[in-house]
Design an enzyme around this catalytic site. Structure first.
Site, PDB file in Angstrom:
ATOM      1  CG  HIS A  39      -2.719 -13.079  17.055  1.00  0.00           C
ATOM      2  ND1 HIS A  39      -3.623 -12.571  16.138  1.00  0.00           N
ATOM      3  CD2 HIS A  39      -1.710 -13.610  16.337  1.00  0.00           C
ATOM      4  CE1 HIS A  39      -3.175 -12.815  14.914  1.00  0.00           C
ATOM      5  NE2 HIS A  39      -2.015 -13.432  15.007  1.00  0.00           N
ATOM      6  CB  SER A  72       4.101   6.300  -1.683  1.00  0.00           C
ATOM      7  OG  SER A  72       5.024   5.298  -1.284  1.00  0.00           O
ATOM      8  N   GLY A 127       4.247  -5.768   3.863  1.00  0.00           N
ATOM      9  CA  GLY A 127       3.649  -7.098   3.901  1.00  0.00           C
ATOM     10  C   GLY A 127       4.557  -8.147   4.517  1.00  0.00           C
ATOM     11  CB  SER A 131       4.090  -2.776  11.696  1.00  0.00           C
ATOM     12  OG  SER A 131       2.774  -2.538  12.049  1.00  0.00           O
ATOM     13  CB  SER A 132       5.145  -1.306   5.819  1.00  0.00           C
ATOM     14  OG  SER A 132       4.065  -1.967   5.168  1.00  0.00           O
ATOM     15  CG  ASP A 177       1.041  -3.533  14.277  1.00  0.00           C
ATOM     16  OD1 ASP A 177       1.575  -4.311  15.098  1.00  0.00           O
ATOM     17  OD2 ASP A 177       0.409  -3.924  13.276  1.00  0.00           O
TER      18      ASP A 177
HETATM   19  P1  ADP Z   1       2.609  -4.789   6.996  1.00  0.00           P
HETATM   20  O1  ADP Z   1       1.986  -3.715   7.809  1.00  0.00           O
HETATM   21  O2  ADP Z   1       2.966  -5.992   7.801  1.00  0.00           O
HETATM   22  O3  ADP Z   1       3.770  -4.334   6.199  1.00  0.00           O
HETATM   23  P2  ADP Z   1       0.066  -4.669   5.685  1.00  0.00           P
HETATM   24  O4  ADP Z   1      -0.604  -5.556   4.707  1.00  0.00           O
HETATM   25  O5  ADP Z   1      -0.626  -4.371   6.955  1.00  0.00           O
HETATM   26  O6  ADP Z   1       1.512  -5.297   5.955  1.00  0.00           O
HETATM   27  O7  ADP Z   1       0.377  -3.268   5.005  1.00  0.00           O
HETATM   28  C1  ADP Z   1       1.035  -3.206   3.760  1.00  0.00           C
HETATM   29  C2  ADP Z   1       0.349  -2.183   2.887  1.00  0.00           C
HETATM   30  O8  ADP Z   1       0.562  -0.863   3.423  1.00  0.00           O
HETATM   31  C3  ADP Z   1       0.906  -2.102   1.489  1.00  0.00           C
HETATM   32  O9  ADP Z   1       0.303  -3.059   0.651  1.00  0.00           O
HETATM   33  C4  ADP Z   1       0.559  -0.687   1.083  1.00  0.00           C
HETATM   34  O10 ADP Z   1      -0.789  -0.593   0.674  1.00  0.00           O
HETATM   35  C5  ADP Z   1       0.713   0.073   2.379  1.00  0.00           C
HETATM   36  N1  ADP Z   1       2.029   0.703   2.518  1.00  0.00           N
HETATM   37  C6  ADP Z   1       2.924   0.491   3.502  1.00  0.00           C
HETATM   38  N2  ADP Z   1       4.028   1.259   3.346  1.00  0.00           N
HETATM   39  C7  ADP Z   1       3.844   1.964   2.219  1.00  0.00           C
HETATM   40  C8  ADP Z   1       4.615   2.949   1.500  1.00  0.00           C
HETATM   41  N3  ADP Z   1       5.837   3.343   1.906  1.00  0.00           N
HETATM   42  N4  ADP Z   1       4.078   3.465   0.378  1.00  0.00           N
HETATM   43  C9  ADP Z   1       2.861   3.082  -0.065  1.00  0.00           C
HETATM   44  N5  ADP Z   1       2.101   2.182   0.572  1.00  0.00           N
HETATM   45  C10 ADP Z   1       2.570   1.614   1.683  1.00  0.00           C
HETATM   46 MG    MG Z   2       0.154  -3.850   8.814  1.00  0.00          MG
END
Ligand code: ADP
Ligand code: MG
Length: 387
Positions: A39, A72, A127, A131-132, A177
């Site tokens: 943060h 995806s 989630g 940082s997906s 990120d």
């Molecule tokens: P984090 O970044 O910590 O994983 P976020 O809530 O910021 O959590 O992001 C998650 C969201 O990103 C998912 O709900 C989806 O909408 C999107 N996302 C991430 N990776 C993928 C993927 N491989 N395919 C489709 N959507 C994805």
């Molecule tokens: Mg995220």
């Protein structure tokens, strides 16, 4: 512990099944853990993230008719079709906001980009605070950079990906990120100055010190898009205004007591977290430079206490994981990422990694939580081309 990603040949085959023909190439971007400096990015401060050996990959082919087709493996099986000239915030829903937003942000910045066919697959848990979302944006950003011959440096792609997340996906995240996903290097943590995007590689050799950095994903879903994150960010900005500073990064640690005394009770703990956390980043780097990697442990635990007590973004599951890991022999542990659930990192003597994992899993079962998902964080390479 780490799942096998699709090989380039497998990704290309799926691309062909979806769209016909062949991709022009396959690009990837990793998820990340933040070692310390949480943060701080939206306060123009410092962080020390590293890339994970978990990546999002994009098999991509340029199209010159303005059509953007998105698929995806986590997208419900459908192909989403959009037109690049029609992209605007609020026009796209669901996961497609992240890749479409990245294309929109590149176009908005004046780069000559058009359509593409994209097939995405990933081993970054979604989630989980790893940082997906940035991995997805950054994989699309590096693919587009190559498809359209943009030649943009990492920090510029990071700002563009952040803009996609802020303005198009509606998540008010900082830039850490995206910088981690794009600019990290294998074997190192990334020192990041979030104001200037100046960064440097800090060698981080866990094996040489017989250490394992465990990631314990509590599998409690946080939602950074909800109000809490935005409210914290607004609180920090208000505190900086009251202190007459451009950002909390500009408050030196030796002026903290005086600053806290003059702030409303609701804002003072936020300021204390940000200022002490920036100091912990500097301290962590000094320890790494001195080869004292084990001494990072107590610093991580102190960072967690600050996030729990001052910033108040921890929760029962992350607190339990931290306390149990430390009691079972971890040198230190903290929640990582935005909070409200997500993942905990635990710096552990390699010989104790299994015992720490088992202790946390047992404690979770006793508390009635789902078992945590565990992975090993190895400092990995930032985004690039796979094939
Ligand atoms: P984090 O970044 O910590 O994983 P976020 O809530 O910021 O959590 O992001 C998650 C969201 O990103 C998912 O709900 C989806 O909408 C999107 N996302 C991430 N990776 C993928 C993927 N491989 N395919 C489709 N959507 C994805
Ligand atoms: Mg995220």
């Amino acid at each position: 512990m780490n799942p096998r990603p699709a090989t380039p040949a497998e990704s290309a085959r799926t691309f062909t099944e979806l769209y016909g023909g062949h991709p022009d190439g396959i690009w990837y971007a990793p998820g990340r853990v933040n070692i310390i400096g949480e943060h701080t990015d939206y306060n123009d401060g410092f962080a020390l993230p590293m890339a994970l050996p978990r990546t999002t990959r994009v098999a991509a082919r340029r199209r010159d008719d303005g059509l953007l087709r998105l698929h995806s493996t986590r997208g419900g099986g459908r192909i989403t079709e959009l037109r690049v000239p029609d992209l605007a915030p609020g026009t796209v829903e669901g996961w497609a906001r992240y890749p479409a937003g990245t294309v929109w942000a590149l176009a908005e910045a004046g780069h000559p980009v058009g359509g593409a066919d994209l097939h995405i697959d990933s081993t970054v848990p979604t989630g989980a605070g790893l940082s997906s979302s940035a991995a997805l944006e950054c994989a699309v950003a590096v693919a587009y950079d190559a498809l359209y011959g943009l030649g943009l440096p990492g920090p510029e792609l990071a700002r563009t990906a952040q803009r996609a997340e802020n303005a198009f996906a509606g998540v008010p995240c900082g830039v850490m990120d995206q910088m981690a996903s794009l600019c990290c290097v294998e074997g190192a943590a990334l020192h990041l100055d979030s104001r200037t995007l100046e960064h440097r590689q800090v060698p981080f050799d866990l094996t040489a010190h017989d250490l394992t950095l465990l990631v314990l994903d509590t599998r409690v879903q946080h939602d950074l898009a909800d109000g809490a994150y935005a409210a914290l960010r607004a609180g920090c900005e208000r505190a900086a205004r009251l202190l007459g500073l451009p950002a909390l990064r500009d408050l030196p640690a030796d002026r903290l007591p005086e600053a806290l005394a003059g702030l409303p009770a609701g804002l003072a703990p936020l300021v204390r977290h940000v200022v002490t956390e920036n100091a912990r980043v500097a301290e962590a780097e000094a320890l790494l430079a001195a080869g004292d990697t084990r001494a990072l442990g107590p610093l991580l635990t102190a960072g967690h206490a600050s996030l729990r007590d001052d910033y108040r973004v921890s929760c029962a599951e992350t607190d339990l994981a931290v306390d149990t890991a430390v009691a079972a022999g971890a040198l230190g542990a903290r929640m990582t990422g935005g909070g409200f659930g997500g993942s905990v990192i635990a710096l552990t003597p390699a010989a104790l990694a299994r015992a720490v994992t088992e202790a946390v899993t047992t404690a979770f079962a006793r508390a009635g939580h789902r078992p945590p998902a565990v992975l090993e964080a190895v400092p990995s390479q930032g985004a690039g081309r796979l094939a």
